[in-house]
Motif scaffolding. Structure first.
Motif: not given
Length: 502
Positions: A77, A217, A238
């Protein structure tokens, strides 16, 4: 053992951190410095392609560390700095360097949009929640409109450094809601580009990326994208959020009454709110951290940034004491709380909150025969804190009082300066166990997206803390009086005849 990776693309460093899903321990981390260029006075630029190469090296080192431990990456992420702007052509080729947040070339365009003078500026702030300042892509695009109109028309897209990286990894020109709300071009409630702002700068919506929720995502498919990294094929990427918003999550500051204070080179005061904030004079930001598609569950990070944080300490060490930072800090301890009446207005590099004036400059006030070099050092450090307290007072009128501060950033390595913070604000200050709050926040956001935690509030409760500093009552009484004098100094007509109201 599986892990989640948080990547933080900052203006000073590119960092990556891997956290165990099982017990929350950090199992690997790597970083690389980012170079900033200053081609002209007030200009601050970075090379996006070089940042991409730095990121590849960081990820290569991180993956080596993870593999040595026999771990597997579940997801990555992304956190990134806000307010950067660059242009690309149809093939994604760079037409410019990235103009970063600290670039002030658009000061004239920002002045023309000041909410106290411009109806369109007031309207843009009401819809976007982004204060009018040269830092914003809104004002940078206005500068291009006035100075490079051909580029404005011919560029296929105007994007941020994060979007450049995301396109390398995924092939998509997407922008997360969080970074988008810091552009001055995005309606945070409609969650789409704001047409009057686009019309003001002279661009089309199709010249910007497609806005997406921060938990969006995709699967990493190396054979389908131009950007090759050491990340394994098929893992979940993400899109994440901005560094300021994720730093709040990574600092564990989600519940009411918890304020995050970060001081690196610059600094910020932030709170998390369930709704957007609009301050009458347009001095506080309101950025999306996370919002579901139905809009029922929302987290906004609200607050104000300062240009002047540890850069003031660096200036003291380089220009006043001519000694290293540690010795400079030690000398400040020789002066008493309140610096025997010496005041410092810390505006060495203009200011964002609470003044939003790129032309304001610093000053020592009430200099007397009794003041030593130690007084000058301590007064400067106190001035940084008084400016942050001014932001907190303004923020508290909208979000309620602060009951505890979660502090992070480079300044947190100095117990003396952190104690000063507690004494000036008059509340306990809790240090985060890790200063990598942006990367940790990215990991916690991914955990929520994957269903490993039920909410961001639950994720924030996983954050670990170090020492807590309680305020000294005697020092706090001194600082209450000094702060009144600081406010009075900032409301006099010191700067080009313009009144500044805290």
């Amino acid at each position: 053992m599986n892990c989640i990776v948080g990547v933080d693309i900052g203006t000073t460093n590119v960092k990556a951190l891997a956290m165990s899903v099982a017990d929350g321990s950090v199992i690997a981390q790597a970083s690389a410095p980012v170079i900033t260029y200053f081609p002209k006075p007030t200009y601050c630029e970075q090379d996006p392609e070089r940042i991409w190469q730095d990121l590849c090296r960081v990820l290569d080192e991180l993956v080596r560390q993870i593999n040595r431990q026999g771990s597997a990456i579940e997801a990555v992420c992304f956190s990134s700095a806000m307010h950067s702007l660059l242009a690309v052509d149809t093939d994604g080729k760079l037409l410019t360097n990235a103009i970063i947040w600290s670039d002030n070339r658009a000061e004239r365009q920002a002045q023309a949009l000041r909410p106290d003078q411009s109806p369109i500026g007031r309207d843009i702030y009401r819809h976007t929640g982004t204060p009018i300042h040269p830092m914003t892509p809104l004002c940078k695009l206005a500068w291009l409109r006035d100075n490079q109109p051909r580029l404005l028309k011919e560029a296929t897209r105007f994007i941020s450094i994060k979007e450049y990286i995301w396109h390398k990894l995924t092939g998509h020109y997407w922008i997360d809601y969080s970074v988008a709300t810091a552009m001055g071009l995005f309606d945070s409630q409609a969650r789409d580009w704001y047409a009057p702002a686009l019309a003001h700068v002279g661009i089309r919506a199709d010249q910007l990326s497609e806005p997406k929720p921060t938990t969006t995502c995709v699967l990493y498919q190396k054979d389908r994208v131009s950007g090759q990294t050491a990340l394994p094929n098929g893992l979940t990427l993400y899109i994440g959020a901005s560094d300021g918003c994720l730093a709040n999550l990574g600092a564990g500051a989600i519940e009411p009454g918890i304020t995050t204070l970060t001081i690196g080179t610059s600094g910020a005061i932030r709170r998390t709110s369930g709704k957007p904030l609009r301050e009458r004079q347009g001095r506080l930001f309101s950025y999306i951290l996370d919002v579901d598609e139905g809009g029922k569950d929302a987290y906004f990070v609200v607050g104000g940034p300062t240009n002047n944080g540890a850069n003031v300490l660096q200036w003291l060490a380089e220009s006043l004491t001519r000694q290293d930072v540690a010795d400079t800090l030690a000398e400040a301890e020789l002066a008493p709380a309140g610096s025997d009446g010496l005041l410092f207005l810390p505006y060495l590099q203009g200011e964002r909150a609470p003044l939003w004036n790129a032309n304001v400059r610093g000053a020592y006030l009430n200099v007397g025969w009794q003041h030593t070099r130690a007084h000058f050092i301590r007064a400067a450090l106190e001035g940084v804190m008084f400016n942050l307290l001014s932001i907190e007072k303004m923020l508290a009128r909208h979000t309620g009082p602060t009951r505890v501060i979660h502090a992070n950033g480079g300044f947190a390595q100095s117990g003396f300066w952190v104690q000063m913070l507690a004494d000036i604000f008059g509340v306990p200050v809790r240090l985060n166990a890790s200063n990598e709050s942006g990367a940790i926040g990215a990991i916690l956001l991914a955990m929520k997206a994957q269903g490993l935690v039920g909410s961001l509030a639950e994720a924030a409760r996983r954050v670990e803390f170090g020492q807590t500093f309680d305020p000294n009552p005697d020092h706090h009484r001194v600082y209450r009086n000094v702060f009144k004098r600081f406010q009075a100094a900032c409301t006099t007509e010191l700067y080009s005849g313009s009144r500044v109201a805290l």
